[in-house]
Design an enzyme around this catalytic site. Structure first.
Site, short mmCIF file in Angstrom:
data_model
loop_
_atom_site.label_atom_id
_atom_site.label_comp_id
_atom_site.label_asym_id
_atom_site.label_seq_id
_atom_site.Cartn_x
_atom_site.Cartn_y
_atom_site.Cartn_z
N PHE A 1 0.82 -1.21 0.00
CA PHE A 1 0.00 0.00 0.00
C PHE A 1 0.85 1.26 0.00
CE2 PHE A 1 -2.21 -3.31 2.40
CZ PHE A 1 -3.42 -3.37 1.75
N ASP A 2 0.41 2.25 -0.75
CA ASP A 2 0.88 3.61 -0.55
C ASP A 2 0.20 4.12 0.72
OD1 ASP A 2 1.99 6.17 -1.05
OD2 ASP A 2 0.09 6.79 -1.95
#
Length: 638
Positions: free
Chosen positions: A312-313
């Site tokens: 994930f960002d």
């Protein structure tokens, strides 16, 4: 050619006529005791039902494909040769009736996709410079045109509102059923429906370039994209059908039993096997489309089901991407008074943290606009000073406090350290020489994300990783709050790509979840790229999965849906192969004949279709009340 089109157009009527003739044949035998009526009714039923089947067989042979229709055609001719008119009539009727039911049930699986194209606006009302209105075809609208949208109408273009306001239903774009308030300056999307008011919209994208146009194109393309199971079955069928012909020939050569050889042709038809995988694929894609989840075909579905590592960002993905006051340490006798003073001071500044503080004050219903400001000054690198309602107010960092001899108690120093350890930006407020507030301002973690991440684990995710360009303290704090396994911070886009390559080299199947713009290199590198956003061009083009609603609930559903679709496909393949084995064993043991075998064969096609149709209703659609409750859930703050 005209004859072929006529037959194809009236195939359902031919099926009905065949059924009537078969019923007439049985009536002639058992009610009238007439073998003439019985034989001729079945002969006519066989002939008229065989015509569309033989036309399909001929068309397939022209492109060098040995189809299921060819097997049935040979079987019908063989049945005529041996005088089994009842067998040929029942076989052809069951085949056509199976095709009819197949099309009916398949049309239901495609309904959610078909409804998208039906929602596409066909006309638009253009406002000319002289104030006149003209209704034109949607293809005649150009970028820059001003479009009028009335209550109840569908927005025909992507654009920006230049006048008017109202509530828009954007569920076709985002999957979110709650109406969204829009006013001058806001962006609108083609396909949205205006619930009230009248809007004037300046077109920025038209036709196929609109967000809705791209969604339709993506979903249509996804239907044609084959999964590995479909590709395998297509190749298998190419060899399987000729093999059945050879087996039937060998049966006749060794047994000299022509009826048995003909029956082998009928029972060996791979109909359920050929249809099983595509119908699962279409049903799964349709399920996602209804919920604002765009999956680019069966191959994506298959790869997504294998994902064990989600990367994930942070900003805009794990967090909402907007700053808010996340911590308040109060040392004032009157908290509202201190908050009003700092909010009035921040109103004088254009610093990004200022808006978060004034928004917080407004949320707490603290009135500050009426406070009188005598003077104010910005001190570079420290903050600002102001005289407000006769009070000397300092708003800034620790340097400002030290420069103005504002001493901190041991408790205040501990509180300052605690807020700093969360990675928040710290704003200190002193009034008349005494520290009154320490405020932490930071991005907001998505509500309910910890539970949704656990749901990903429950469905099979083994590694949850954050790759972010943010500082290590903030990243680590977020990871601890939501329960991630691994955190890597202060990364450039190319460094994120290197980490994804490293995970892939370790044998992991990686899905990267980002906003689809800054993270497009990482999205393209992962086996599955997932864009959480409202359908930007880069998101749709770069990613494999687009979550129009930008929610983790949609991500969990997409992940579980892909696994369910793959399982469903395997179930259909097992059913199809099992039925063929059962029929051949039944033929050898003598309890399966041509007509009964064809009945079981056609029934197996319907079984796999109905099995796939279960995917359409897989997962509950969130109600408005549930969505509202989710939005009201108190967010974890960082």
């Amino acid at each position: 050619m005209k004859f072929q089109r006529y037959i194809q157009k009236h195939q359902n009527q031919i099926t009905l006529a065949s059924a009537i003739l078969i019923a007439l044949g049985f009536a002639g035998k058992y009610l009238l005791n007439s073998t003439v009526v019985y034989d001729w009714a079945f002969i006519l039923a066989s002939i008229i039902a065989a015509v569309p089947i033989m036309i399909h067989a001929y068309q397939s042979l022209r492109v060098k494909v040995i189809s299921i229709e060819l097997l049935v055609s040979i079987a019908v001719v063989g049945a005529f040769i041996i005088g089994e008119y009842n067998e040929s009539a029942i076989v052809t009727f069951l085949f056509l009736f199976g095709s009819y039911l197949e099309q009916r049930t398949l049309s239901k699986t495609r309904q959610s996709i078909k409804s998208l194209t039906q929602m596409a606006p066909e006309t638009a009302i253009i406002l000319h410079d002289d104030g006149s209105q003209e209704e034109v075809d949607i293809d005649d609208v150009d970028e820059g045109d001003h479009i009028m949208v009335k209550t109840g109408a569908s927005v025909p273009v992507d654009g920006n509102i230049v006048s008017g306001s109202g509530y828009l239903d954007e569920s076709v774009i985002t999957g979110e059923s709650k109406a969204v308030a829009k006013t001058t300056g806001d962006a609108v999307y083609s396909g949205s429906i205006l619930g009230n008011g009248t809007l004037t919209v300046e077109a920025t994208k038209v036709g196929e370039d609109t967000t809705f146009g791209k969604i339709i194109e993506l979903v249509e393309d996804a239907q044609d994209a084959k999964s590995p199971a479909e590709s395998f079955i297509d190749k298998f069928a190419q060899y399987y059908t000729p093999a059945v012909l050879i087996i039937a020939t060998l049966v006749y050569i060794f047994t000299r039993d022509f009826p048995t050889a003909i029956t082998v042709l009928v029972l060996g038809c791979p109909g359920a096997l050929v249809i099983g995988a595509p119908v699962s694929n279409v049903a799964g894609i349709g399920n996602g489309a209804k919920r604002g989840i765009l999956l680019k075909g069966g191959a994506v579905m298959d790869d997504f089901a294998k994902v064990d590592t989600f990367v994930f960002d942070k900003t805009g993905t794990l967090t909402l991407g907007n700053t808010a006051v996340s911590a308040v340490k109060n040392y004032a006798d009157d908290t509202n008074e201190a908050l009003a003073l700092v909010a009035r001071a921040e109103r004088l500044s254009d610093h990004p943290l200022g808006k978060a503080i004034t928004d917080y004050a407004a949320q707490k219903k603290v009135s500050f606009e009426q406070l009188d400001v005598a003077d104010n000054d910005t001190v570079k690198g420290q903050g600002l000073t102001a005289t407000i309602d006769g009070h000397r107010v300092l708003v800034g960092n620790l340097k400002m406090m030290n420069a103005n001899d504002v001493a901190l108690t041991d408790t205040q120093q501990t509180d300052l350290t605690d807020v700093q350890h969360t990675g928040s930006s710290v704003v200190m407020v002193a009034v008349d020489g005494a520290l009154k507030l320490i405020l932490g301002v930071s991005d907001t973690i998505r509500p309910g994300i910890k539970e949704q991440l656990q749901a990903l684990r429950d469905h099979g995710a083994k590694h949850l990783v954050m790759l972010t360009g943010d500082n290590k303290i903030t990243a680590q704090y977020v990871a601890e709050q939501i329960g991630l396994d691994e955190v890597h911070a202060e990364l450039l886009p190319e460094e994120k790509v290197e980490y994804i390559k490293k995970f892939k080299d370790q044998g992991r199947t990686v899905a990267f979840v980002g906003d689809g713009i800054n993270d497009s290199p990482a999205i393209a590198t992962a086996q599955i790229g997932i864009a959480m956003g409202s359908g930007t061009d880069v998101a749709i083009e770069t990613s494999d999965v687009v979550l129009m609603q930008s929610s983790f609930e949609a991500l969990v559903h997409a992940y579980s849906l892909s696994k369910k679709t793959v399982i469903n496909t395997k179930e259909n393949i097992a059913i199809a192969i099992g039925v063929v084995i059962f029929l051949l064993i039944g033929l050898i043991l003598g309890f399966i004949y041509m007509a009964s075998g064809m009945f079981v064969h056609e029934a197996s096609i319907l079984v796999v279709i109905f099995n796939a149709m279960r995917l359409i209703s897989y997962g509950k659609m969130p109600t408005q009340a549930q969505q509202a409750a989710t939005q009201k859930t108190s967010a974890h703050l960082i």
